[in-house]
Scaffold this motif. Structure first.
Motif, PDB file in Angstrom:
ATOM      1  N   LEU A 136       0.900  -1.336  -0.093  1.00 35.10           N
ATOM      2  CA  LEU A 136      -0.141  -0.180   0.014  1.00 35.10           C
ATOM      3  C   LEU A 136       0.873   1.191  -0.076  1.00 35.10           C
ATOM      4  N   ALA A 145      -7.567   0.231   0.725  1.00 34.27           N
ATOM      5  CA  ALA A 145      -7.158  -0.672  -0.392  1.00 34.27           C
ATOM      6  C   ALA A 145      -8.046  -1.719  -0.697  1.00 34.27           C
ATOM      7  N   GLU A 149      -9.521  -2.487  -4.368  1.00 31.10           N
ATOM      8  CA  GLU A 149      -9.602  -3.885  -4.947  1.00 31.10           C
ATOM      9  C   GLU A 149     -10.869  -4.372  -5.266  1.00 31.10           C
ATOM     10  N   THR A 195      -2.604   0.926  -4.459  1.00 29.44           N
ATOM     11  CA  THR A 195      -2.680  -0.466  -4.015  1.00 29.44           C
ATOM     12  C   THR A 195      -1.452  -1.176  -4.838  1.00 29.44           C
TER      13      THR A 195
END
Length: 252
Positions: A136, A145, A149, A195
């Motif tokens: 990160l 993050a 994602e 990320t």
């Protein structure tokens, strides 16, 4: 509801048959090709910049390498295994009822092994350079993050469904590999600086194994699995009308 179509599958058909074994090998090779190109591009950038900091040019190079690599990896596996190349795609196909649990588990094992072998080959061929794990950026929390994602992987698996799984796809199916590659490249441009933009647990797993760095690794499993699962359920519920006939193997 697609959940009624979820099936465990028979071991003899889904794991032990020659077609199943070919599919597992295809997923292994496709994932190896993809990870070798994507991870290798980052290592090449490190070498060319003598370990310098990341730059916008490096991000663009990573996006292109991953887009091109995934385009090829999906294309070469499509007629054998469906070209998943990603546990999140496999999970999204499973919750939508397009692959059985048994076959899906072995797909994921093959994908993870392909990623690990790709990273081992990179470590060897580059003279021992580090296969960097995902991390990160500063001021990005694990929850930032995690959501990042989820959203990126949702876009990826939604694209897979729209261009490759949907029985109504028609001629759009011919561009499925390039569309899938493009969405990954675009998401890397959007999320790479925050990320690393994995969208794929296998892509994160190989470097983590070889470098033995598991910092925040759960994010790169949980985010893609949730995003992929949501995309599979939503696309099946809203856009795919099914008869009782299952999709042919080549369609997933």
């Amino acid at each position: 509801m697609p959940l009624h179509r979820i099936a465990v599958g028979r071991y003899q058909d889904e794991v032990h048959s020659s077609s199943a074994i070919k599919a597992f090998v295809a997923e292994f090779i496709s994932t190896l090709i993809f990870v070798f190109a994507g991870q290798g591009s980052g290592m090449a950038f490190t070498k060319l910049t003598y370990g310098g900091p990341s730059t916008p040019a490096g991000l663009v190079a990573a996006a292109l390498a991953h887009a091109f690599g995934l385009f090829v990896a999906v294309s070469v596996g499509a007629n054998i295994s469906g070209g998943h190349v990603n546990p999140a795609v496999t999970f999204g196909a499973f919750v939508g009822g397009n692959i059985t649990l048994l076959r899906g588990v072995f797909y994921i094992i093959a994908q993870l092994l392909g990623s690990v072998v790709a990273c081992l080959l990179l470590a060897f061929t580059t003279g021992g350079m580090t296969t960097a794990g995902f991390a990160l950026s500063a001021n990005v929390s694990v929850w930032n993050a995690f959501v990042f994602e989820i959203v990126m992987t949702f876009g990826l698996v939604y694209t897979v469904y729209a261009t490759a799984v949907d029985p109504k796809k028609g001629d759009v199916g011919t561009i499925a590999p390039i569309a899938i590659g493009f969405i990954v490249g675009a998401n890397i441009l959007a999320g790479g600086a925050f990320t690393g933009a994995s969208m794929n647990p296998a892509v994160a797993f190989g470097p983590a194994i070889v470098s033995w760095d598991w910092t925040n690794h759960w994010v790169y499993w949980a985010g893609p699995i949730v995003g992929g699962g949501l995309a599979g359920v939503i696309y099946e519920l809203l856009f795919i009308g099914r008869s009782h006939e299952p999709l042919p193997t080549s369609e997933y």
